[in-house]
Design a protein around this motif. Structure first.
Motif, short mmCIF file in Angstrom:
data_model
loop_
_atom_site.label_atom_id
_atom_site.label_comp_id
_atom_site.label_asym_id
_atom_site.label_seq_id
_atom_site.Cartn_x
_atom_site.Cartn_y
_atom_site.Cartn_z
N LEU A 84 0.87 -1.18 0.08
CA LEU A 84 0.00 0.19 -0.11
C LEU A 84 0.91 1.26 -0.04
O LEU A 84 0.18 2.30 0.15
N ASP A 85 2.19 1.19 0.23
CA ASP A 85 2.95 2.15 -0.09
C ASP A 85 4.04 2.12 -1.20
O ASP A 85 4.79 1.02 -1.34
N LEU A 86 3.90 3.01 -2.08
CA LEU A 86 4.52 2.89 -3.28
C LEU A 86 6.11 2.90 -3.18
O LEU A 86 6.85 2.15 -3.98
N ASP A 128 -13.89 1.49 0.32
CA ASP A 128 -12.55 2.06 0.68
C ASP A 128 -11.39 0.88 0.99
O ASP A 128 -10.37 1.15 0.53
N GLU A 131 -10.76 -0.91 -2.65
CA GLU A 131 -9.98 0.07 -3.58
C GLU A 131 -8.51 -0.13 -3.15
O GLU A 131 -7.61 0.07 -4.00
N LEU A 132 -8.18 -0.35 -1.87
CA LEU A 132 -6.65 -0.29 -1.43
C LEU A 132 -6.20 -1.52 -1.81
O LEU A 132 -5.01 -1.82 -2.23
N ARG A 136 -5.35 -0.24 -5.51
CA ARG A 136 -3.82 0.52 -5.09
C ARG A 136 -2.50 -0.36 -5.38
O ARG A 136 -1.67 -0.06 -5.76
N THR A 137 -2.80 -1.57 -4.81
CA THR A 137 -1.63 -2.69 -4.69
C THR A 137 -1.20 -2.73 -6.19
O THR A 137 0.08 -2.89 -6.58
N GLN A 139 -1.71 -0.84 -8.86
CA GLN A 139 -1.02 0.29 -9.16
C GLN A 139 0.48 0.41 -8.81
O GLN A 139 1.39 0.87 -9.42
N HIS A 140 0.65 0.04 -7.57
CA HIS A 140 2.10 0.28 -6.80
C HIS A 140 2.90 -0.82 -7.58
O HIS A 140 4.02 -0.64 -7.97
N TRP A 185 -6.56 -1.04 -15.39
CA TRP A 185 -5.06 -0.59 -15.15
C TRP A 185 -4.01 -1.50 -15.65
O TRP A 185 -3.12 -1.01 -16.51
#
Length: 266
Positions: A84-86, A128, A131-132, A136-137, A139-140, A185
């Motif tokens: 979850l942290d790019l 919420d 989506e994470l 988001r993972t 994307q990262h 994506w």
């Protein structure tokens, strides 16, 4: 005594270490779950160096140990990473390439599910969270690994998606929407690979982003908990792992930007 079919299948698996994954370096995100365990085992069996990541160090260590024990000559390692942290994702990608000299694949197995009885009862808190976990993972990991994958002569980004992304049920809106976003994506990443291949003088992509579509996954513990359940249309995690390994057996241009169905298309 094994019949001829079983013998032939076993011979084929014994030869897998000489195939397209022999010597490849594959990163597996979400490696600590049942699908991750099966994937680590299958990729190690195929002769790949496997680097798993999970946010749970205990279950990751168990998955890595199981794959290492089953295939004593294989290199299987684990890295606790917060996807979850790019920055953490990029540091992980850089470590894998530095430690092993290359990255030939990223298999994205980070999952999660939330649903409701009806559309009206949908909670946006579910969105919420999903989506994470589901968007988001993706994307990262894609932003972290895409350049290394393009440098590889057999780079593959493999996303596991769900049939619900294209045919959502009323109570499954948040999950289906998150899966659809992750697919979109990934298809954008596929276009990056297509254009990068052409820019390098190739006729098409030399690396690929591919989506494997399931209805849902099933594993032995689920069957033990629900011995009378049919799990119709579900994909066993071992069959998923087999399909993941098979992505490297096909040319990049054949799989790039494609959805490969492991269940019946809706």
């Amino acid at each position: 005594m094994n019949d001829g079919t079983d013998h032939t299948a076993q011979e084929a698996r014994n030869m897998a270490g000489n195939g397209a994954l022999s010597g490849a370096v594959i990163a597996v995100a979400g490696a600590g779950g049942p699908a991750g365990r099966a994937t680590l085992l299958r990729l190690a069996e195929a002769g790949a160096t496997v680097v798993g990541a999970d946010n749970d160090p205990e279950r990751l260590a168990e998955a890595v140990d199981a794959a290492s024990y089953a295939h004593g000559g294989a290199t299987v390692t684990g890295d606790t990473v917060d996807l979850l942290d790019l920055t953490s994702a990029r540091e992980w990608a850089a470590r894998v390439e530095k430690d092993f000299g290359r990255v030939d694949g990223l298999v994205h197995l980070v999952g999660g599910w939330r649903g409701s009885e009806t559309f009206t009862k949908t909670s946006l808190d579910d969105w919420d969270l999903l989506e994470l976990l589901l968007v988001r993972t993706v994307q990262h990991t894609s932003l972290a690994f895409h350049e290394a994958l393009q440098r590889s002569d057999r780079g593959r980004y493999v996303l596991i998606s769900a049939a619900a992304a294209g045919r959502p049920a009323a109570g499954n809106a948040a999950y289906a929407a998150a899966k659809a976003a992750a697919e979109t994506w990934t298809l954008a990443l596929a276009d990056y690979f297509r254009k990068a291949g052409i820019a390098e003088g190739a006729e098409g992509p030399t690396s690929a982003a591919v989506i494997l579509v399931v209805k849902a996954l099933v594993h032995d513990a689920m069957r033990a908990d629900r011995p009378n359940a049919k799990f119709a249309g579900f994909t066993d995690v071992r069959d998923l792992a087999e399909a993941i390994a098979g992505v490297w057996e096909r040319p990049a241009a054949e799989v790039n930007g494609n959805r490969l169905w492991l269940t019946e298309k809706p």
